[in-house]
Design a protein around this motif. Structure first.
Motif, PDB file in Angstrom:
ATOM      1  N   HIS A   1       0.782  -1.233   0.000  1.00 38.49           N
ATOM      2  CA  HIS A   1       0.000   0.000   0.000  1.00 38.49           C
ATOM      3  C   HIS A   1       0.817   1.288   0.000  1.00 38.49           C
ATOM      4  O   HIS A   1       0.252   2.365  -0.170  1.00 38.49           O
ATOM      5  CB  HIS A   1      -0.948   0.013   1.214  1.00 38.49           C
ATOM      6  CG  HIS A   1      -2.032  -1.009   1.132  1.00 38.49           C
ATOM      7  ND1 HIS A   1      -1.957  -2.230   1.743  1.00 38.49           N
ATOM      8  CD2 HIS A   1      -3.225  -0.994   0.477  1.00 38.49           C
ATOM      9  CE1 HIS A   1      -3.051  -2.927   1.483  1.00 38.49           C
ATOM     10  NE2 HIS A   1      -3.839  -2.211   0.711  1.00 38.49           N
TER      11      HIS A   1
ATOM     12  N   ALA B   1      -1.382   5.519   4.731  1.00 39.33           N
ATOM     13  CA  ALA B   1      -1.996   4.681   5.765  1.00 39.33           C
ATOM     14  C   ALA B   1      -1.736   5.277   7.143  1.00 39.33           C
ATOM     15  O   ALA B   1      -0.845   6.114   7.312  1.00 39.33           O
ATOM     16  CB  ALA B   1      -1.404   3.264   5.709  1.00 39.33           C
TER      17      ALA B   1
ATOM     18  N   ALA C   1     -10.639   6.705   8.100  1.00 36.96           N
ATOM     19  CA  ALA C   1     -10.190   5.881   6.966  1.00 36.96           C
ATOM     20  C   ALA C   1     -11.147   6.032   5.782  1.00 36.96           C
ATOM     21  O   ALA C   1     -10.735   6.167   4.628  1.00 36.96           O
ATOM     22  CB  ALA C   1     -10.098   4.419   7.394  1.00 36.96           C
TER      23      ALA C   1
ATOM     24  N   LEU D   1      -5.828   4.123   4.154  1.00 38.47           N
ATOM     25  CA  LEU D   1      -5.903   2.800   4.779  1.00 38.47           C
ATOM     26  C   LEU D   1      -5.638   2.892   6.279  1.00 38.47           C
ATOM     27  O   LEU D   1      -4.683   3.537   6.705  1.00 38.47           O
ATOM     28  CB  LEU D   1      -4.855   1.880   4.131  1.00 38.47           C
ATOM     29  CG  LEU D   1      -4.759   0.475   4.737  1.00 38.47           C
ATOM     30  CD1 LEU D   1      -6.041  -0.313   4.496  1.00 38.47           C
ATOM     31  CD2 LEU D   1      -3.557  -0.260   4.163  1.00 38.47           C
TER      32      LEU D   1
ATOM     33  N   ASN E   1     -11.542   0.190   3.762  1.00 41.83           N
ATOM     34  CA  ASN E   1     -10.259   0.857   4.043  1.00 41.83           C
ATOM     35  C   ASN E   1      -9.627   0.430   5.365  1.00 41.83           C
ATOM     36  O   ASN E   1      -8.830   1.178   5.935  1.00 41.83           O
ATOM     37  CB  ASN E   1     -10.440   2.383   4.024  1.00 41.83           C
ATOM     38  CG  ASN E   1     -10.609   2.904   2.607  1.00 41.83           C
ATOM     39  OD1 ASN E   1     -10.327   2.185   1.643  1.00 41.83           O
ATOM     40  ND2 ASN E   1     -11.069   4.126   2.467  1.00 41.83           N
TER      41      ASN E   1
ATOM     42  N   GLY F   1      -8.755  -8.252   4.924  1.00 39.90           N
ATOM     43  CA  GLY F   1      -9.176  -6.957   4.395  1.00 39.90           C
ATOM     44  C   GLY F   1      -9.982  -7.169   3.127  1.00 39.90           C
ATOM     45  O   GLY F   1     -10.341  -8.317   2.786  1.00 39.90           O
TER      46      GLY F   1
ATOM     47  N   ARG G   1      -7.417  -5.651  -1.851  1.00 40.33           N
ATOM     48  CA  ARG G   1      -6.222  -5.442  -1.013  1.00 40.33           C
ATOM     49  C   ARG G   1      -5.535  -6.793  -0.740  1.00 40.33           C
ATOM     50  O   ARG G   1      -4.309  -6.908  -0.779  1.00 40.33           O
ATOM     51  CB  ARG G   1      -6.608  -4.786   0.310  1.00 40.33           C
ATOM     52  CG  ARG G   1      -7.193  -3.385   0.153  1.00 40.33           C
ATOM     53  CD  ARG G   1      -7.293  -2.698   1.506  1.00 40.33           C
ATOM     54  NE  ARG G   1      -8.026  -1.454   1.412  1.00 40.33           N
ATOM     55  CZ  ARG G   1      -7.515  -0.289   1.003  1.00 40.33           C
ATOM     56  NH1 ARG G   1      -6.244  -0.230   0.628  1.00 40.33           N
ATOM     57  NH2 ARG G   1      -8.256   0.805   0.954  1.00 40.33           N
TER      58      ARG G   1
END
Ligand SMILES: Cc1ncc(COP(=O)(O)O)c(C=O)c1O
Length: 372
Positions: free
Chosen positions: A106, A160, A186, A192, A218, A241, A245
């Motif tokens: 990510h 994130a 988020a 994230l 997210n 998740g 993802r």
């Protein structure tokens, strides 16, 4: 021989190890981040059976065996009331690898990751290894992470933010309102939230809540059997998740790991789906020790926010305290090993027998007196 990557040159071996090496063999070690209980017998037996029968000889599916991922999904249903598709789970080599694949998948070079400071050492290091920039978020006075402090640090470069409740090194547990706020942040900022829940079973006051209960797209949850079932040596964790993802994290996991160790997967499946009384017994034992620690610290004149979970306490300590403890044969970790804002604190792990704990607290009181 000197042409190392810039990324790897930005991290160093954790300061915690150095403290251990300074202490003698007879020292009481309050620096370790692992429960002092045996792994449940039924988990060990499941691994032995899988080894003896040959079932554990081969690679499993990259994501892990189907029955393990079903057991993980059932755990999320049982404990969070959240429906997780077993296909949206990857079994990893502990929570550590779960954090690694989450950040690798990510974070682009130069992107920011907001990390609690003080916070678990891997967030900063793994962000740097992914080419990103850790942005420390200071904690409230009670050592909880303030959603407002996270929100005000979000920029266009934020990839994130990390939430860790119950927390290492503070023992703080986020309130249900804060957990809901992290989920909202988020969603609204489309960043994230990596929720590290490896201490979820060790909560003394209130209850563990997950941002996953409020937001699915997210939020990525990192978890492991390490602390819940005293299985640190087995190296079995997971990440869950949203499907796209998971598919990206699987690319990292597939090439770095292929699959989590097969015997450990069988042990973890048994731990997660077998009797859970051992989890409650460990929690009760940690709570008794937490109370012993709080009393001892108060007697030593050291201020400490009441830890509500995990097995750590983080008192404010006078300068020279950590060295004075080590000189007297008690290992504690200096707070700045967990980030610049940890300076002036020490982390005490109380995953140690009650007699040793009491002896260590007497020595800590002496050390505090000596440096004041
Ligand atoms: C907050 C936190 N997250 C993740 C981990 C990694 O756990 P594991 O041993 O499962 O890799 C630890 C281990 O100390 C931890 O304290």
């Amino acid at each position: 021989m000197t042409d190392f990557s810039e990324r790897v040159e930005r991290v160093s071996i954790s300061g915690i190890r150095e403290v251990f090496e300074m202490a003698g063999d007879d020292a009481i070690n309050l620096g370790l981040g692992q429960p002092d209980f045996p792994t449940p017998a039924h988990a060990r037996e499941a691994a032995v059976d899988a080894i003896q029968s040959g079932e554990a000889d081969a690679y499993t599916s990259n994501k892990g065996t189907r029955p393990l991922r079903e057991a993980i999904a059932a755990k999320h249903d049982r404990d969070q009331g959240v429906t997780v598709d077993p296909d949206d789970v990857i079994a990893t080599a502990g929570g550590s690898e779960a954090l690694h694949v989450a950040l690798e998948a990510h974070v682009d070079a130069g992107e920011e990751v907001l990390v609690p400071d003080p916070g678990f050492v891997s967030y900063d290091a793994l962000t740097k290894l992914a080419g990103g920039e850790p942005v420390p978020v200071p904690l409230r006075e009670d050592l909880t992470l303030d959603p407002a402090a996270v929100e005000e640090r979000i920029t266009d470069d934020t990839a994130a933010f990390v939430v860790n409740s119950p927390s290492n090194p503070t023992g703080a547990v986020a309130s249900p309102d804060d957990i809901e706020a992290f989920a909202r942040i988020a969603r609204e900022h489309d960043v994230l939230c990596i929720s590290d829940e490896v201490y979820e079973t060790i909560v003394f006051e209130g209850e563990h809540r997950s941002p996953l209960e409020h937001e699915r797209e997210n939020v990525v949850v990192v978890n492991a059997c390490s602390k819940a079932y005293s299985m640190t040596g087995w190296r079995l964790g997971w990440v869950t998740g949203a499907t796209d993802r998971i598919e990206r994290m699987l690319r990292v996991h597939q090439y770095a790991q292929a699959c989590a160790s097969a015997p450990a997967q069988y042990a973890a499946e048994a731990a997660l789906s077998g009797p859970q009384d051992v989890v409650g017994e460990m929690r009760d034992s940690f709570e008794r020790r937490r109370d012993i620690v709080l009393e001892g610290l108060a007697d030593a004149g050291l201020d400490c926010p009441t830890p509500q979970g995990a097995f750590y306490a983080m008192p404010e300590v006078p300068e020279g305290f950590v060295d004075a403890c080590i000189d007297r044969g008690v290992v504690v970790v200096p707070g700045d090993a967990f980030g610049a804002n940890g300076a002036g604190y020490a982390r005490i792990s109380y995953a140690t027998g009650e007699d040793d704990l009491r002896e260590a607290l007497d020595i800590m009181a002496e050390a505090a007196e000596a440096v004041r």
